[in-house]
Design a protein around this motif. Structure first.
Motif, PDB file in Angstrom:
ATOM      1  N   VAL A  41      27.352 -16.649  66.783  1.00  0.00           N
ATOM      2  CA  VAL A  41      28.043 -15.638  67.531  1.00  0.00           C
ATOM      3  C   VAL A  41      29.240 -15.037  66.704  1.00  0.00           C
ATOM      4  N   TRP A  42      29.981 -16.346  66.105  1.00  0.00           N
ATOM      5  CA  TRP A  42      31.226 -15.818  65.208  1.00  0.00           C
ATOM      6  C   TRP A  42      30.896 -14.746  64.221  1.00  0.00           C
ATOM      7  N   ALA A  43      29.723 -15.215  63.679  1.00  0.00           N
ATOM      8  CA  ALA A  43      28.880 -14.368  62.413  1.00  0.00           C
ATOM      9  C   ALA A  43      28.845 -12.913  62.992  1.00  0.00           C
ATOM     10  N   ALA A  44      28.027 -12.964  64.106  1.00  0.00           N
ATOM     11  CA  ALA A  44      27.740 -11.556  64.852  1.00  0.00           C
ATOM     12  C   ALA A  44      29.040 -10.801  64.900  1.00  0.00           C
ATOM     13  N   LEU A  45      30.303 -11.492  65.310  1.00  0.00           N
ATOM     14  CA  LEU A  45      31.329 -10.825  65.681  1.00  0.00           C
ATOM     15  C   LEU A  45      32.058 -10.238  64.295  1.00  0.00           C
ATOM     16  N   PHE A  46      31.993 -11.004  63.226  1.00  0.00           N
ATOM     17  CA  PHE A  46      32.271 -10.511  61.994  1.00  0.00           C
ATOM     18  C   PHE A  46      31.443  -9.409  61.539  1.00  0.00           C
TER      19      PHE A  46
ATOM     20  N   LEU B 243      33.033  -6.357  63.861  1.00  0.00           N
ATOM     21  CA  LEU B 243      34.231  -5.943  63.519  1.00  0.00           C
ATOM     22  C   LEU B 243      34.181  -5.257  62.322  1.00  0.00           C
ATOM     23  N   ALA B 244      33.498  -5.729  61.154  1.00  0.00           N
ATOM     24  CA  ALA B 244      33.078  -5.012  59.959  1.00  0.00           C
ATOM     25  C   ALA B 244      32.895  -3.524  60.171  1.00  0.00           C
ATOM     26  N   TYR B 245      31.913  -3.503  61.074  1.00  0.00           N
ATOM     27  CA  TYR B 245      31.347  -2.149  61.242  1.00  0.00           C
ATOM     28  C   TYR B 245      32.223  -1.103  62.111  1.00  0.00           C
TER      29      TYR B 245
END
Length: 225
Positions: free
Chosen positions: A51-56, A59-61
Protein backbone atom coordinates in the motif's frame (compact mmCIF):
# COMPACT_ATOMS: atom_id res chain seq x y z
CA UNK A 1 -11.94 15.55 1.52
CA UNK A 2 -11.49 13.36 -1.57
CA UNK A 3 -8.85 13.63 -4.26
CA UNK A 4 -10.05 14.86 -7.66
CA UNK A 5 -8.00 14.28 -10.79
CA UNK A 6 -8.25 17.73 -12.38
CA UNK A 7 -5.97 20.72 -12.99
CA UNK A 8 -8.01 22.94 -10.67
CA UNK A 9 -7.40 20.57 -7.75
CA UNK A 10 -3.83 19.53 -8.62
CA UNK A 11 -2.14 21.62 -5.93
CA UNK A 12 -4.67 20.63 -3.28
CA UNK A 13 -4.25 16.94 -4.13
CA UNK A 14 -0.48 17.09 -3.58
CA UNK A 15 -0.79 18.99 -0.31
CA UNK A 16 -3.61 16.79 0.98
CA UNK A 17 -1.96 13.45 0.26
CA UNK A 18 1.47 14.63 1.40
CA UNK A 19 0.09 16.02 4.65
CA UNK A 20 -1.81 12.78 5.27
CA UNK A 21 1.38 10.75 4.80
CA UNK A 22 3.37 13.06 7.08
CA UNK A 23 0.64 12.93 9.72
CA UNK A 24 0.59 9.13 9.59
CA UNK A 25 4.34 9.06 10.13
CA UNK A 26 4.11 11.57 13.01
CA UNK A 27 1.32 9.63 14.74
CA UNK A 28 2.99 6.29 13.95
CA UNK A 29 -0.08 5.01 12.12
CA UNK A 30 0.13 1.91 9.96
CA UNK A 31 -1.59 3.64 7.03
CA UNK A 32 -2.73 7.24 6.31
CA UNK A 33 -6.30 8.15 7.26
CA UNK A 34 -6.92 9.55 3.78
CA UNK A 35 -7.13 6.00 2.42
CA UNK A 36 -10.66 5.84 3.85
CA UNK A 37 -11.76 8.65 1.51
CA UNK A 38 -10.32 6.65 -1.39
CA UNK A 39 -12.45 3.65 -0.47
CA UNK A 40 -9.56 1.65 0.92
CA UNK A 41 -10.17 0.04 4.31
CA UNK A 42 -9.90 -3.26 6.17
CA UNK A 43 -6.54 -4.20 4.63
CA UNK A 44 -4.62 -7.08 6.19
CA UNK A 45 -1.36 -6.07 7.93
CA UNK A 46 0.82 -8.00 5.51
CA UNK A 47 -0.24 -5.72 2.63
CA UNK A 48 1.00 -2.51 4.29
CA UNK A 49 4.29 -2.31 2.36
CA UNK A 50 2.48 -2.72 -0.96
CA UNK A 51 0.00 0.00 0.00
CA UNK A 52 2.85 2.40 0.81
CA UNK A 53 4.45 1.56 -2.53
CA UNK A 54 1.14 2.36 -4.24
CA UNK A 55 0.95 5.65 -2.31
CA UNK A 56 4.44 6.52 -3.57
CA UNK A 57 3.34 5.98 -7.17
CA UNK A 58 0.11 7.94 -6.64
CA UNK A 59 1.89 10.88 -5.02
CA UNK A 60 4.54 10.92 -7.76
CA UNK A 61 1.77 11.06 -10.36
CA UNK A 62 -0.08 13.85 -8.53
CA UNK A 63 3.14 15.84 -8.19
CA UNK A 64 3.88 15.46 -11.91
CA UNK A 65 0.30 16.47 -12.70
CA UNK A 66 0.69 19.57 -10.53
CA UNK A 67 4.07 20.42 -12.04
CA UNK A 68 2.64 20.65 -15.55
CA UNK A 69 -0.48 22.66 -14.71
CA UNK A 70 -0.69 26.15 -16.29
CA UNK A 71 -1.57 27.65 -12.90
CA UNK A 72 1.68 26.43 -11.32
CA UNK A 73 3.76 27.78 -14.19
CA UNK A 74 2.00 31.16 -13.99
CA UNK A 75 2.52 31.40 -10.23
CA UNK A 76 6.20 30.51 -10.55
CA UNK A 77 6.75 33.17 -13.20
CA UNK A 78 5.02 35.72 -11.01
CA UNK A 79 7.43 34.86 -8.23
CA UNK A 80 10.37 35.18 -10.62
CA UNK A 81 9.51 38.81 -11.44
CA UNK A 82 9.74 39.69 -7.76
CA UNK A 83 13.39 38.59 -7.44
CA UNK A 84 14.90 39.45 -10.84
CA UNK A 85 15.92 42.93 -9.68
CA UNK A 86 17.78 41.44 -6.71
CA UNK A 87 19.56 38.90 -8.94
CA UNK A 88 20.86 41.82 -11.00
CA UNK A 89 22.97 42.83 -7.97
CA UNK A 90 25.39 39.97 -8.67
CA UNK A 91 24.63 39.05 -12.29
CA UNK A 92 25.21 42.50 -13.82
CA UNK A 93 28.68 42.94 -12.24
CA UNK A 94 29.57 39.48 -13.57
CA UNK A 95 28.31 40.46 -17.06
CA UNK A 96 30.46 43.61 -17.01
CA UNK A 97 33.54 41.59 -16.04
CA UNK A 98 32.73 39.01 -18.72
CA UNK A 99 32.42 41.70 -21.39
CA UNK A 100 35.65 43.34 -20.20
CA UNK A 101 37.47 39.98 -20.34
CA UNK A 102 36.19 39.11 -23.83
CA UNK A 103 37.11 42.54 -25.16
CA UNK A 104 40.68 42.26 -23.89
CA UNK A 105 40.96 38.75 -25.34
CA UNK A 106 39.99 40.06 -28.77
CA UNK A 107 42.47 42.92 -28.45
CA UNK A 108 45.23 40.48 -27.53
CA UNK A 109 44.42 38.37 -30.60
CA UNK A 110 44.90 41.42 -32.84
CA UNK A 111 48.12 42.52 -31.14
CA UNK A 112 46.64 45.34 -29.06
CA UNK A 113 47.26 45.94 -25.39
CA UNK A 114 44.56 45.49 -22.73
CA UNK A 115 42.09 48.24 -21.94
CA UNK A 116 42.94 50.20 -18.84
CA UNK A 117 40.60 50.85 -15.94
CA UNK A 118 38.18 48.46 -14.33
CA UNK A 119 35.25 46.40 -15.58
CA UNK A 120 32.90 48.53 -13.48
CA UNK A 121 33.68 51.61 -15.57
CA UNK A 122 33.99 49.76 -18.88
CA UNK A 123 30.30 49.45 -19.76
CA UNK A 124 26.76 49.26 -18.42
CA UNK A 125 24.33 46.34 -18.62
CA UNK A 126 20.90 47.75 -19.51
CA UNK A 127 19.32 44.31 -20.05
CA UNK A 128 20.04 40.86 -18.66
CA UNK A 129 18.20 37.53 -18.50
CA UNK A 130 19.19 34.24 -16.88
CA UNK A 131 17.63 31.51 -19.03
CA UNK A 132 19.17 28.29 -17.67
CA UNK A 133 21.31 27.03 -14.80
CA UNK A 134 24.58 28.52 -16.09
CA UNK A 135 23.73 30.61 -19.15
CA UNK A 136 22.92 34.32 -19.12
CA UNK A 137 21.95 36.60 -22.02
CA UNK A 138 22.75 40.29 -21.73
CA UNK A 139 23.24 43.53 -23.63
CA UNK A 140 26.08 45.93 -22.88
CA UNK A 141 26.43 49.63 -23.56
CA UNK A 142 29.51 51.86 -23.37
CA UNK A 143 29.23 54.96 -21.25
CA UNK A 144 29.63 57.38 -24.15
CA UNK A 145 27.83 55.24 -26.72
CA UNK A 146 24.96 56.86 -28.64
CA UNK A 147 21.58 55.24 -29.27
CA UNK A 148 22.33 54.56 -32.93
CA UNK A 149 25.45 52.48 -32.20
CA UNK A 150 23.70 50.57 -29.43
CA UNK A 151 20.61 49.83 -31.55
CA UNK A 152 22.77 48.83 -34.52
CA UNK A 153 24.64 46.25 -32.38
CA UNK A 154 21.38 44.51 -31.46
CA UNK A 155 19.38 45.17 -34.61
CA UNK A 156 18.87 41.42 -35.08
CA UNK A 157 17.72 40.95 -31.45
CA UNK A 158 20.67 38.67 -30.72
CA UNK A 159 22.11 39.46 -27.26
CA UNK A 160 25.49 38.53 -25.85
CA UNK A 161 25.64 35.19 -24.07
CA UNK A 162 27.87 34.05 -21.22
CA UNK A 163 28.35 30.96 -19.05
CA UNK A 164 28.35 31.51 -15.30
CA UNK A 165 31.09 29.93 -13.18
CA UNK A 166 29.75 26.92 -11.32
CA UNK A 167 29.93 28.59 -7.90
CA UNK A 168 28.00 31.62 -9.15
CA UNK A 169 25.43 29.45 -10.92
CA UNK A 170 24.82 27.51 -7.69
CA UNK A 171 24.52 30.73 -5.70
CA UNK A 172 22.22 32.31 -8.27
CA UNK A 173 19.87 29.31 -8.40
CA UNK A 174 19.76 28.84 -4.63
CA UNK A 175 19.31 32.52 -3.87
CA UNK A 176 16.61 32.87 -6.53
CA UNK A 177 14.67 29.95 -5.05
CA UNK A 178 14.92 31.24 -1.48
CA UNK A 179 14.05 34.80 -2.45
CA UNK A 180 11.14 33.64 -4.57
CA UNK A 181 9.70 31.80 -1.57
CA UNK A 182 10.38 34.58 0.95
CA UNK A 183 9.40 37.60 -1.13
CA UNK A 184 6.51 36.29 -3.18
CA UNK A 185 3.26 34.71 -2.09
CA UNK A 186 3.03 33.05 -5.49
CA UNK A 187 6.50 31.54 -5.05
CA UNK A 188 5.60 30.26 -1.58
CA UNK A 189 2.40 28.67 -2.87
CA UNK A 190 4.38 26.82 -5.53
CA UNK A 191 7.27 25.72 -3.30
CA UNK A 192 5.28 24.32 -0.36
CA UNK A 193 3.69 21.40 -2.30
CA UNK A 194 7.12 20.36 -3.60
CA UNK A 195 8.61 20.40 -0.11
CA UNK A 196 5.74 18.43 1.43
CA UNK A 197 5.76 15.93 -1.42
CA UNK A 198 9.51 15.37 -1.17
CA UNK A 199 9.24 14.50 2.54
CA UNK A 200 6.17 12.33 1.92
CA UNK A 201 7.88 10.40 -0.89
CA UNK A 202 10.81 9.65 1.40
CA UNK A 203 8.40 8.33 4.06
CA UNK A 204 6.59 6.20 1.49
CA UNK A 205 9.92 4.75 0.37
CA UNK A 206 10.86 3.87 3.94
CA UNK A 207 7.45 2.38 4.78
CA UNK A 208 7.43 0.39 1.53
CA UNK A 209 10.68 -1.26 2.60
CA UNK A 210 12.68 0.09 -0.32
CA UNK A 211 15.28 1.91 1.78
CA UNK A 212 15.94 -1.16 3.92
CA UNK A 213 16.17 -3.36 0.82
CA UNK A 214 18.53 -0.91 -0.90
CA UNK A 215 20.73 -0.63 2.19
CA UNK A 216 20.90 -4.41 2.43
CA UNK A 217 21.88 -4.72 -1.25
CA UNK A 218 24.59 -2.10 -0.88
CA UNK A 219 25.96 -3.89 2.18
CA UNK A 220 26.03 -7.19 0.30
CA UNK A 221 27.84 -5.60 -2.64
CA UNK A 222 30.34 -3.99 -0.28
CA UNK A 223 31.05 -7.28 1.50
CA UNK A 224 31.24 -9.13 -1.80
CA UNK A 225 33.70 -6.57 -3.19
Amino acid sequence: MALEDSDTHARRNVVLLSASVLLAAWLKQDLPIILGSLGVSGLPPDTAERVWAALFVLLAYLLARYHFTPDRAERWLTGAKAVSAIQDLWLKPWARRERFRKTNMKRAETGHGPIGGSARDFCGIPWLRSHSFRWVDYQYRYEEEDDHSFDDRYRNDVPESGRLPLWLALWNSTAALVLRVLLSRAGLEVAVPYGLAALALIICSVRAGWIVALTSKVSQWSLGG
